[in-house]
Design a protein around this motif. Structure first.
Motif, PDB file in Angstrom:
ATOM      1  N   ILE A  59       0.644  -0.665  -0.056  1.00 46.71           N
ATOM      2  CA  ILE A  59      -0.546  -0.289  -0.679  1.00 46.71           C
ATOM      3  C   ILE A  59       0.930   1.174  -0.412  1.00 46.71           C
ATOM      4  CG2 ILE A  59      -1.841   1.411   1.154  1.00 46.71           C
ATOM      5  CD1 ILE A  59      -2.558  -1.232   2.389  1.00 46.71           C
ATOM      6  N   ALA A  60       2.285   1.512   0.935  1.00 52.41           N
ATOM      7  CA  ALA A  60       3.029   2.397   1.077  1.00 52.41           C
ATOM      8  C   ALA A  60       3.556   2.680  -0.444  1.00 52.41           C
ATOM      9  CB  ALA A  60       3.297   2.351   2.428  1.00 52.41           C
ATOM     10  N   GLY A  61       4.000   1.751  -0.917  1.00 50.47           N
ATOM     11  CA  GLY A  61       4.948   1.435  -1.879  1.00 50.47           C
ATOM     12  C   GLY A  61       3.825   2.157  -3.296  1.00 50.47           C
ATOM     13  N   LEU A  62       2.532   1.105  -2.901  1.00 49.42           N
ATOM     14  CA  LEU A  62       2.002   2.269  -4.763  1.00 49.42           C
ATOM     15  C   LEU A  62       1.513   3.408  -4.246  1.00 49.42           C
ATOM     16  CD1 LEU A  62       1.313   1.138  -7.225  1.00 49.42           C
ATOM     17  CD2 LEU A  62      -0.566   0.212  -6.409  1.00 49.42           C
ATOM     18  N   GLY A  63       0.671   3.613  -3.161  1.00 49.88           N
ATOM     19  CA  GLY A  63       0.957   5.207  -3.462  1.00 49.88           C
ATOM     20  C   GLY A  63      -0.168   5.167  -3.310  1.00 49.88           C
ATOM     21  N   THR A  64      -1.747   4.338  -3.384  1.00 50.82           N
ATOM     22  CA  THR A  64      -2.762   4.449  -3.766  1.00 50.82           C
ATOM     23  C   THR A  64      -3.332   4.792  -2.214  1.00 50.82           C
ATOM     24  OG1 THR A  64      -4.431   3.248  -4.752  1.00 50.82           O
ATOM     25  CG2 THR A  64      -3.318   1.694  -3.889  1.00 50.82           C
ATOM     26  N   ARG A  65      -4.472   5.501  -2.661  1.00 51.23           N
ATOM     27  CA  ARG A  65      -6.302   5.831  -1.952  1.00 51.23           C
ATOM     28  C   ARG A  65      -7.134   5.078  -2.031  1.00 51.23           C
ATOM     29  NH1 ARG A  65      -5.951  12.906  -0.545  1.00 51.23           N
ATOM     30  NH2 ARG A  65      -4.148  11.861   0.761  1.00 51.23           N
ATOM     31  N   SER A  66      -6.701   3.970  -3.221  1.00 50.62           N
ATOM     32  CA  SER A  66      -8.161   3.336  -3.388  1.00 50.62           C
ATOM     33  C   SER A  66      -7.632   2.383  -3.375  1.00 50.62           C
ATOM     34  CB  SER A  66      -8.052   3.366  -4.797  1.00 50.62           C
ATOM     35  OG  SER A  66      -7.966   4.474  -5.752  1.00 50.62           O
ATOM     36  N   LEU A  67      -8.069   2.248  -1.668  1.00 43.16           N
ATOM     37  CA  LEU A  67      -7.718   0.727  -1.037  1.00 43.16           C
ATOM     38  C   LEU A  67      -9.085   0.411  -0.060  1.00 43.16           C
ATOM     39  CD1 LEU A  67      -6.325  -1.661   0.737  1.00 43.16           C
ATOM     40  CD2 LEU A  67      -6.110  -0.108   2.731  1.00 43.16           C
ATOM     41  N   PHE A  68      -9.417  -1.163  -0.686  1.00 43.44           N
ATOM     42  CA  PHE A  68     -10.537  -1.247  -0.154  1.00 43.44           C
ATOM     43  C   PHE A  68     -10.239  -2.740   0.282  1.00 43.44           C
ATOM     44  CE2 PHE A  68     -10.455   0.647  -3.540  1.00 43.44           C
ATOM     45  CZ  PHE A  68     -12.050   1.427  -4.152  1.00 43.44           C
ATOM     46  N   THR A  69     -11.095  -2.819   1.603  1.00 46.81           N
ATOM     47  CA  THR A  69     -11.073  -4.448   2.336  1.00 46.81           C
ATOM     48  C   THR A  69     -12.268  -5.493   3.220  1.00 46.81           C
ATOM     49  OG1 THR A  69     -10.390  -4.144   4.063  1.00 46.81           O
ATOM     50  CG2 THR A  69      -8.408  -3.376   2.784  1.00 46.81           C
ATOM     51  N   ALA A  70     -12.115  -5.970   3.473  1.00 47.75           N
ATOM     52  CA  ALA A  70     -12.871  -7.471   3.907  1.00 47.75           C
ATOM     53  C   ALA A  70     -13.361  -6.415   5.338  1.00 47.75           C
ATOM     54  CB  ALA A  70     -12.513  -8.489   4.262  1.00 47.75           C
ATOM     55  N   SER A  71     -12.774  -5.690   5.573  1.00 54.56           N
ATOM     56  CA  SER A  71     -12.961  -4.805   6.731  1.00 54.56           C
ATOM     57  C   SER A  71     -14.126  -4.226   7.030  1.00 54.56           C
ATOM     58  CB  SER A  71     -11.532  -3.665   7.227  1.00 54.56           C
ATOM     59  OG  SER A  71     -10.404  -4.967   8.059  1.00 54.56           O
ATOM     60  N   THR A  72     -14.560  -3.863   5.867  1.00 50.60           N
ATOM     61  CA  THR A  72     -16.061  -2.787   5.592  1.00 50.60           C
ATOM     62  C   THR A  72     -17.020  -3.517   5.066  1.00 50.60           C
ATOM     63  OG1 THR A  72     -15.313  -2.241   3.220  1.00 50.60           O
ATOM     64  CG2 THR A  72     -14.219  -0.531   4.958  1.00 50.60           C
ATOM     65  N   VAL A  73     -17.057  -4.412   4.845  1.00 50.35           N
ATOM     66  CA  VAL A  73     -18.227  -6.091   5.615  1.00 50.35           C
ATOM     67  C   VAL A  73     -17.847  -6.221   6.798  1.00 50.35           C
ATOM     68  CG1 VAL A  73     -18.484  -5.676   2.885  1.00 50.35           C
ATOM     69  CG2 VAL A  73     -17.120  -7.416   3.859  1.00 50.35           C
ATOM     70  N   ASP A  74     -16.878  -6.151   7.861  1.00 48.47           N
ATOM     71  CA  ASP A  74     -17.072  -6.792   8.867  1.00 48.47           C
ATOM     72  C   ASP A  74     -17.204  -6.038  10.918  1.00 48.47           C
ATOM     73  OD1 ASP A  74     -16.600  -8.497  11.059  1.00 48.47           O
ATOM     74  OD2 ASP A  74     -15.329  -9.992   9.292  1.00 48.47           O
ATOM     75  N   GLN A  75     -15.628  -5.809  10.696  1.00 47.35           N
ATOM     76  CA  GLN A  75     -15.612  -4.931  11.649  1.00 47.35           C
ATOM     77  C   GLN A  75     -15.127  -3.854  11.217  1.00 47.35           C
ATOM     78  OE1 GLN A  75     -13.109  -7.206  10.334  1.00 47.35           O
ATOM     79  NE2 GLN A  75     -11.049  -6.095  10.653  1.00 47.35           N
ATOM     80  N   MET A  76     -15.622  -2.872  10.642  1.00 48.85           N
ATOM     81  CA  MET A  76     -14.921  -1.425  10.172  1.00 48.85           C
ATOM     82  C   MET A  76     -15.217  -0.421  11.759  1.00 48.85           C
ATOM     83  SD  MET A  76     -12.708   0.328   9.226  1.00 48.85           S
ATOM     84  CE  MET A  76     -11.939  -0.288   8.448  1.00 48.85           C
ATOM     85  N   PRO A  77     -16.352  -1.107  12.061  1.00 44.98           N
ATOM     86  CA  PRO A  77     -17.168   0.130  12.873  1.00 44.98           C
ATOM     87  C   PRO A  77     -16.023  -0.159  14.400  1.00 44.98           C
ATOM     88  CG  PRO A  77     -19.683  -0.925  11.959  1.00 44.98           C
ATOM     89  CD  PRO A  77     -17.623  -1.541  11.748  1.00 44.98           C
TER      90      PRO A  77
END
Length: 754
Positions: free
Chosen positions: A121-139
């Motif tokens: 993530i850091a090396g690519l420098g993208t803000r377009s990051l999506f993970t399983a956390s936002t269909v699970d435990q992000m709250p």
């Protein structure tokens, strides 16, 4: 000749120690490791089937590269050449944000998945990051960030010492626990009751966990935050709020009391369908118990007020004096945590530092909602570039994200996609390159994430139980080479990735006044590291810099990798201990009870007091023998009760003309699916339940066993528009649906909340 080897199970969050039987380089048996310092011999059906998971004939063994529209076997060199040739032009023409990264749940279950994606993530420098956390435990991450200043500072219930445990939206007898790492969770709950403790379960289903409880409250789905707010109101209203030793570390107590004034049990009871007297009794019992812990999980996260519910879980632990107290909820201290900094004000936690391009969803913890991935690919706007290329690591969002049909089409429109996955599944079938990691037994294992959530402090590490097969590449090397390929360093030595991380970490550590290596030479420290390869050297570094470490010689009795290897069953580091105020990183240096974003969202919860579902609402459910979509291709873990059926109450079945075992149509805002009906009073009237992770019927996959009983993709009933606004988490529970026998039509207008 048979031999045995130790392996920590990577198939769920319980992290049980296993003893594997190895014959001719294959895992032929798995049983619990009785000498494991944490799991003490416990094993569930998933762990016992590790050999079958390992030897699944549909696991890919060589990379696949798309040539003339077809995926064909390729060499590793050809695969990484194709990755570099596909990703770098997108970055150069459209910028790094045009490359999306999708990380699936299995990443936290592997050593490689913990160590390398942050570098990617850091090396690519993208803000377009999506993970399983936002269909699970992000709250839970967001509420912890707002309360404590650190999104990863999550208190866990002290299961082995508590007197009253309140579970809300959790079914650990089938999930084995989540955000609470506890081998033999069922045994720990039975021990609670055996020592005279009380177990209360809040769940719209009468789950296996609910059947074990002293009290089961069949709450209306989606009203968890209201119920918790009513309990907190009672504590204030009846003078029962007593934070105890936590009090000096709090700010905002009076403001919190005022904010919860409207959530009386009498106001909340009609909405959550639990009578006011029961709510008052439960609040009083929590306050009166010698110790108590409130624990909420996925059922209370994947709802419209998921962040508020997660916040209120900790609020209740605070108001009853049980935060940071033995028998209550405490902050674990993992061996690879960073050296604890001195207590005091920190940088705090911020939301919305950037937003998604199409719907302007705020980021949370550096992530955008997985529900927004499809529109970020297929919808042009005047602002910014759409996602044109995708790096997917252990992710199958076509099944795990809302509206898989739309995402399925969107993935087909990408300029380039690379997937790190052992299977050609519903998502990886779209990739231009598929990089398959080896089976679990061929990889080392240390739990970086789950030890920060464990109910007892301990540390364990197991090397690969069997050597890599010819032609396979270690997952750590796959991810290191992937990082080099997408960041413009294709062809460099993959060891350079580990060397870079080690140099950066040690260079920072020697500058920190509280570090045990303050003022020392980073190169000298790097030369002291041990380990067979870069990942082991990184583990050694983290152990030595951590709270139990030797500080590179500063504490001769401290932890090192060599010491850990000398204890193959692990090292017990003792029960959870009070740690406040050290974990706090808020700007005030205190627990901020009523953060601004929470206060701003409370009017939305207040409005929910008047909402009632007009028709059926949907909830999910877990199966003991599966974990999301992972394991449906393993015959030993399918069949029996692990079936994709729609649970509905006999009253609803009779009203709708639905018979047990017959197929029904289920319609939601995102689409329609078909599943067999299972008529049962385990769900409350007005609620239907369909499990998550099924829908293995798309063409172009290579999961033959899963395709024989594909099931229905519950997430296709969702259109992705329902999100918890603070965390961006998808709303998966309490969603309006229509149900009808297969031959009948469902109504055109779904029942709404009115």
């Amino acid at each position: 000749m048979s031999r045995t080897a130790l392996r920590i199970c990577p198939l769920c969050e319980a992290t049980c120690g296993l003893t594997l039987t190895i014959d001719d380089g294959r895992v032929t048996g798995a049983r619990g490791d009785r000498d494991d310092v944490f799991s003490k011999g416990f094993v569930c059906p998933k762990g016992a089937a590790l050999g079958a998971v390992d030897s699944d004939p549909d696991r890919l063994r060589t990379p696949l590269v798309r040539v003339d529209g077809e995926l064909r076997e390729a060499t590793w060199a050809e695969a990484f050449d194709a990755v570099a040739a596909g990703i770098r032009p997108v970055v150069e023409r459209h910028g790094p944000h045009a490359v999306g990264i999708v990380l699936g749940n299995p990443n936290v279950h592997t050593m490689a998945g913990a160590l390398y994606p942050p570098v990617l993530i850091a090396g690519l420098g993208t803000r377009s990051l999506f993970t399983a956390s936002t269909v699970d435990q992000m709250p839970k991450h967001v509420s912890s960030g707002l309360l404590f200043g650190d999104a990863n500072a999550i208190p866990v219930p002290d299961l082995d010492r508590t007197d009253h445990l309140l579970l809300i939206g959790a079914n650990p007898l089938e999930s084995n626990g989540s955000l609470c790492t506890a081998p033999d969770f069922p045994g720990r709950l039975k021990a609670l009751r055996a020592r005279g403790g009380t177990l209360t379960v809040v769940d719209p289903r009468r789950t296996r966990t609910a059947r074990l409880a002293d009290r089961h409250l069949a709450v209306r789905p989606g009203t968890d935050a209201l119920l918790l707010a009513a309990l907190a109101h009672v504590l204030f209203d009846e003078g029962l709020a007593d934070p105890g030793e936590c009090a000096p570390h709090l700010t905002g107590l009076d403001d919190l009391a005022a904010a919860l004034r409207d959530f009386t049990p009498e106001a909340v009871a009609p909405a959550c369908d639990v009578d006011a007297a029961t709510l008052r009794t439960l609040a009083r019992e929590l306050a009166a118990a010698p110790t108590a812990a409130v624990y909420g999980r996925i059922g209370s996260c994947t709802v419209p007020h998921g962040t508020l519910a997660s916040w209120l879980v900790d609020v209740l632990n605070i108001l009853t004096g049980n935060l940071d107290r033995p028998g209550g909820a405490l902050f674990p201290q993992a061996a690879t945590d960073r050296t604890p900094r001195p207590a005091g004000p920190g940088r705090g936690f911020a939301l919305g530092r950037w937003h998604s391009r199409v719907s302007r969803h705020p980021e949370a913890k550096g992530e955008l909602p997985l529900s927004a991935l499809a529109e970020e690919i297929d919808t042009p706007t005047d602002e910014g570039e759409p996602v044109r290329a995708l790096v997917a690591v252990a992710a199958n969002p076509v099944l795990s994200a809302p509206d898989g049909d739309r995402l399925d089409k969107a993935l087909g429109s990408l300029d380039f996609m690379v997937s790190v996955d052992p299977y050609l599944n519903e998502t990886s079938r779209h990739a231009d390159v598929v990089l398959p990691p080896p089976p679990p037994a061929q990889s080392p294992h240390h739990d970086f994430a789950f030890n920060t959530l464990a109910v007892r402090n301990q540390v364990r590490y197991t090397r690969a139980a069997v050597p890599l097969e010819n032609g396979r590449m270690a997952e750590t090397e796959i991810l290191a080479r992937l990082i080099l390929a997408v960041t413009g360093m294709h062809g460099a030595d993959p060891d350079a990735v580990d060397a870079m991380v080690i140099d950066q970490t040690l260079s920072k550590a020697v500058r920190e006044p509280h570090s045990p290596v303050h003022g020392r030479d980073p190169k000298e420290l790097a030369a002291l590291l041990t380990g067979a390869d870069g990942p082991e050297r990184r583990l050694d570094m983290m152990l030595r810099l951590g709270p139990y470490g030797d500080g590179f010689g500063a504490d001769p009795d401290g932890l090192t990798l060599e010491e850990l290897l000398a204890h193959p069953h692990g090292i017990d580091l003792g029960p959870l201990r009070p740690r406040l105020p050290q974990p706090l990183k808020t700007r005030s240096g205190k627990v901020e009870l009523l953060p601004g974003p929470i206060a701003a969202d409370l009017p939305r919860l207040r409005a929910a007091l008047g909402e009632r579902p007009a028709g059926l609402v949907l909830v999910g459910r877990r199966h003991l023998r599966s974990n999301n979509s992972w394991m449906h291709n393993v015959p030993a873990l399918t069949g029996g009760s692990n079936r994709c059926t729609l649970h509905l109450h006999p009253e609803d079945a009779g009203r709708l003309g639905v018979r047990d075992g017959e197929p029904v149509r289920i319609k939601g805002a995102g689409g329609e699916v078909t599943a067999p009906a299972e008529v049962t009073d385990a769900v409350r009237p007005g609620v239907v339940s369909l499990p998550h992770g099924w829908g293995h019927d798309r063409p172009g996959t290579r999961t033959r066993h899963a395709a024989t009983d594909p099931g229905a993709n519950v997430n296709q009933l969702l259109d992705g528009s329902l999100l918890d606004p603070l965390s961006g988490n998808a709303v998966l529970n309490g969603v309006p649906v229509e149900v009808a026998p297969l031959g009948a039509a469902v109504t055109e207008t779904l029942g709404a909340l009115t």
